[in-house]
Motif scaffolding. Structure first.
Motif, short mmCIF file in Angstrom:
data_model
loop_
_atom_site.label_atom_id
_atom_site.label_comp_id
_atom_site.label_asym_id
_atom_site.label_seq_id
_atom_site.Cartn_x
_atom_site.Cartn_y
_atom_site.Cartn_z
N ILE A 190 18.92 -43.45 41.20
CA ILE A 190 19.51 -42.77 43.26
C ILE A 190 19.37 -44.50 43.80
N ALA A 225 19.00 -47.72 40.99
CA ALA A 225 20.21 -47.05 40.60
C ALA A 225 21.58 -48.53 39.78
N GLN A 239 19.57 -49.95 35.51
CA GLN A 239 21.62 -49.10 34.94
C GLN A 239 22.24 -50.77 35.51
N LYS A 250 30.10 -41.22 35.97
CA LYS A 250 30.75 -41.90 37.13
C LYS A 250 32.48 -42.22 37.01
N ASN A 300 20.87 -34.03 32.26
CA ASN A 300 20.33 -34.61 33.66
C ASN A 300 21.67 -33.16 34.51
N GLY A 301 21.35 -32.71 35.55
CA GLY A 301 22.00 -32.24 36.57
C GLY A 301 21.54 -31.09 36.97
N GLY A 302 20.91 -30.83 38.03
CA GLY A 302 20.12 -29.26 38.52
C GLY A 302 19.07 -29.27 37.64
N MET A 343 15.96 -35.99 37.05
CA MET A 343 16.41 -35.45 37.70
C MET A 343 16.10 -37.14 39.31
N LEU A 395 17.70 -43.49 52.03
CA LEU A 395 17.44 -42.22 51.93
C LEU A 395 16.69 -41.60 51.84
C1 LIG Z 1 21.37 -40.61 47.07
C2 LIG Z 1 21.78 -40.09 45.19
C3 LIG Z 1 22.31 -41.53 44.60
C4 LIG Z 1 22.78 -41.71 43.57
N1 LIG Z 1 22.99 -43.06 43.06
C5 LIG Z 1 23.23 -42.81 41.46
C6 LIG Z 1 23.50 -44.48 40.49
O1 LIG Z 1 23.45 -45.15 41.91
N2 LIG Z 1 24.20 -44.24 40.05
C7 LIG Z 1 24.26 -42.97 39.12
O2 LIG Z 1 24.63 -43.13 37.50
N3 LIG Z 1 24.32 -41.81 39.22
C8 LIG Z 1 23.09 -41.74 40.61
N4 LIG Z 1 23.02 -40.70 41.38
C9 LIG Z 1 23.32 -39.67 40.52
C10 LIG Z 1 22.05 -38.60 40.20
O3 LIG Z 1 21.20 -40.34 39.15
C11 LIG Z 1 22.22 -38.01 39.20
O4 LIG Z 1 22.44 -37.78 38.22
C12 LIG Z 1 22.47 -36.03 40.14
O5 LIG Z 1 22.40 -36.25 40.94
C13 LIG Z 1 21.97 -35.25 39.40
O6 LIG Z 1 21.35 -34.82 38.81
P1 LIG Z 1 19.98 -34.42 40.02
O7 LIG Z 1 20.59 -32.20 39.64
O8 LIG Z 1 18.73 -34.56 39.21
O9 LIG Z 1 20.27 -34.63 41.64
C14 LIG Z 1 22.83 -40.84 42.55
C15 LIG Z 1 22.42 -39.10 43.08
C16 LIG Z 1 21.93 -39.34 44.50
C17 LIG Z 1 21.57 -37.79 45.25
#
Ligand SMILES: Cc1cc2nc3c(=O)[nH]c(=O)nc-3n(C[C@H](O)[C@H](O)[C@H](O)COP(=O)(O)O)c2cc1C
Length: 456
Positions: free
Chosen positions: A22, A55, A98, A170, A353-355, A376, A416
Motif C-alpha cells: 500500500i 509500498a 518491495q 503493475k 492477491n486481489g479481492g 490483502m 491513506l
Molecule cells: C492505496 C493503495 C496503494 C497501493 N500501492 C501499491 C504499491 O505501492 N505497490 C504495489 O505493488 N501495489 C500497490 N497496491 C495494490 C495492492 O497491493 C493490491 O495488489 C490490490 O489492491 C489488490 O488487492 P486487494 O483486493 O486486497 O486490495 C496498492 C493498492 C491500494 C489500494
C-alpha cells in the motif's frame, strides 16, 4: 489453514495473511520515511497479519511514483526504514520491502523531466504516465537500472528486513520490457519472449549476487497482462494484434516463472494486469471522480496531461463509465486460478492477491492448494483488525470493504485511508478514521472513532 505458520527460505510467518503493498504519501519531501509511515505499518502488525509487503520503493533517484512516497535510492534512507521495520518485527510480524522503477508509468513529478518517460521503446500511451511520449533506454541506462536494483536490494537487507520483493508487474519498467506491446526493441533486450525477459534476468541475478542465497527474495508477477484494460490507447500498435491487446498471457509468464525459480527466486506474488490501477489487480468499481481529480492534478505537466484531463472533464460520466469501466467488476480472489496454475506448474510458493475478504474463501483458497499465502490491501485498509476477526471465526467484518477503489487513486494525492462514505455514519467519522492512520497506535486507538468501534 489460515493460522498455520509457513517458512520460506528460512523466514517463518506466523500465519498465511499478508498485508499487500500500500503506497502512500508517508515520506518527507526527499523520500525519507516519516512517523506517518511507521505508525501506518505498525497498525497492521498489531492487528495480527503474518507479514507486510511495503509500498513500491523507488530504486533510483528519478521516476518517483508519486511525490512523497518512500524512497530507497540512497544509503541515507536505510536508518529511518530500520526503525519502522524493527517496530513491526517486535510485534511478531515479518517485513518485506518491495522495490521498483516506474519507467514511463511515472505518474507525477515535481517538474516535468525527460527521465520520467524512459522505457523499453518509444511510444505514446494516453492513460499511463504523464509525459507526452515514452523513449527507449540506451544500453548504459539499462545497465545503470540493474545496478540501482542491486544497490537497493542491499539497502533492504541492511534495513533489517526479512525479505525483498521486486515488482515485475503493475506496468512498471521491468513489466514494460516483458510486455510485447511496449517492448519493440531489436537488440538483446527485445525481439523475442526470451529477450524481453533479459532485464528481469539481469536484475534477479545481480540482486542474488548482492544479497546472497539466504535472503528471502520474491517477485511480483502479472499472470496475464490484459493490455486492453482499461481502454488501450497506445501507439504504435504491434503485430500480431493479439500481442497488442493481450500482452503476455499466462503461457509466457509460466516460462518466465520457471526461469525465475532457476535463478534462485523464493516465491511469486501473483497479480494480473498491466498498470495501476487495473481491474484485474484491483477488482471492483472504477472511481471516476477520483480519476478526474488525479488527472486534473497532473494536467500542467505535459500536453498529454492537459488533453487527458480535458477529455475526462468533458466526457459525460455515464459515457466515461462505459468507456473506461470496461472490465471493472468485483470478483473475490480475481487471480486465484492463475496463482494455482503457477504454483502447480512452477513449484514455487505463491502468494495470491486481489479481492480476498471472506474468511471461508481465504481458507478454501489455501486448503485447496490455490496458493500458500493470501495478501490483502483494501480490505485491511477498511478493517485492519481483519486477522483478529478471522481468528475469532468471524466470516466477514461488519462493515466490509466495498472495493470502490477510491483509496487506490486517492493515495496519490491524499492521506491513506478508507474513502468509502457508505462505510461511515458521517463524513466526520470518515475523516477521523483517515487522520488516525498516521497517529501513533496508542493515540489512534484513543480517538472517538476507534473507541466507538470497540464499543467503549
Ligand atoms: C492505496 C493503495 C496503494 C497501493 N500501492 C501499491 C504499491 O505501492 N505497490 C504495489 O505493488 N501495489 C500497490 N497496491 C495494490 C495492492 O497491493 C493490491 O495488489 C490490490 O489492491 C489488490 O488487492 P486487494 O483486493 O486486497 O486490495 C496498492 C493498492 C491500494 C489500494
Amino acid at each position: 489453514m489460515i493460522f498455520e505458520p509457513i517458512t520460506i527460505n528460512g523466514v517463518t510467518f506466523r500465519n498465511r495473511l499478508l498485508r499487500s503493498s500500500i503506497g502512500g504519501r508517508t515520506a518527507y519531501y526527499d523520500g525519507t520515511v516519516s512517523n506517518a509511515w511507521k505508525n501506518f505499518e505498525r497498525r497492521f502488525a498489531e492487528h495480527g497479519v503474518g507479514g507486510i509487503v511495503s509500498a513500491t520503493l523507488n530504486v533510483g533517484p528519478e521516476r518517483w511514483s508519486p511525490l512523497e512516497y518512500p524512497q530507497i535510492s540512497a544509503d541515507k534512507f536505510i536508518e529511518p526504514l530500520r526503525e519502522g521495520v524493527s517496530a513491526v518485527q517486535a510485534l511478531g510480524c515479518r517485513y518485506i520491502i518491495q522495490i521498483g522503477d516506474a519507467g514511463y508509468h511515472t505518474q507525477t513529478s515535481l517538474f516535468s523531466q525527460r527521465a520520467d518517460q524512459m522505457s523499453a521503446s518509444n511510444g505514446f500511451d494516453l492513460i499511463y504516465g504523464y509525459r507526452t511520449r515514452s523513449s527507449a533506454m540506451s544500453i548504459p541506462e539499462i545497465e545503470e537500472v540493474v545496478r540501482q536494483f542491486a544497490r537497493a536490494a542491499v539497502r533492504v537487507r541492511e534495513a533489517g528486513c526479512d525479505g525483498l520483493e521486486v515488482t515485475a508487474s503493475k506496468g512498471y519498467l521491468i513489466h514494460q520490457f516483458l510486455n510485447p506491446a511496449t517492448n519493440r526493441r531489436t537488440d538483446r533486450y527485445g525481439g523475442s519472449t526470451e529477450k524481453r525477459f533479459r532485464l528481469l534476468h539481469e536484475v534477479v541475478s545481480a540482486i542474488r549476487k548482492a544479497v546472497g542465497r539466504d535472503f528471502l527474495f520474491g517477485i511480483r508477477l502479472s499472470a496475464n497482462d490484459f493490455n486492453y484494460l482499461p481502454v488501450n490507447l497506445r501507439w504504435p500498435p504491434v503485430w500480431p494484434p493479439q500481442r497488442y491487446w493481450f500482452g503476455n498471457t499466462i503461457e509466457e509468464n509460466l516460462t518466465y516463472a520457471r526461469q525465475l525459480k532457476e535463478l534462485g527466486v523464493d516465491y511469486l506474488h501473483v497479480s494480473n494486469g498491466f498498470g495501476f490501477i487495473n481491474p484485474k489487480e484491483n477488482p471492483g468499481d472504477i472511481p471516476i471522480d477520483e480519476m478526474r481529480m488525479f488527472f486534473n492534478s497532473t494536467r500542467h505537466l505535459s500536453r498529454k496531461g492537459a488533453l487527458r484531463a480535458t477529455l475526462l472533464n468533458v466526457t459525460p460520466r455515464p459515457l466515461l463509465r462505459r468507456l473506461l469501466g470496461a472490465g471493472w467488476r468485483y470478483r473475490q480472489g480475481e487471480n486465484l486460478e492463475d496463482a494455482r496454475r503457477l504454483r502447480r506448474e512452477v513449484g514455487l510458493p505463491v502468494i495470491a492477491n486481489g479481492g480476498f475478504q471472506d474468511r471461508s474463501y481465504v481458507e478454501q483458497a489455501l486448503a485447496s492448494g490455490g496458493c500458500d499465502v493470501v495478501s490483502m490491501a483494501r480490505p485491511l485498509l477498511a478493517n485492519p483488525d481483519l486477522p483478529r476477526l478471522f481468528e475469532q471465526g468471524v466470516e466477514k467484518p461488519e462493515k466490509p470493504c466495498t472495493f470502490c477503489n477510491r483509496c487506490a487513486v486517492r493515495t496519490t494525492l491524499f492521506p491513506l485511508g478508507c474513502y468509502e462514505p457508505a462505510r461511515f455514519a458521517s463524513l466526520e467519522e470518515m475523516e477521523a478514521q483517515i487522520l488516525a492512520w498516521s497517529a501513533n497506535p496508542e493515540e489512534a486507538e484513543a480517538t472517538p472513532y476507534h473507541r466507538a468501534r470497540r464499543g467503549l
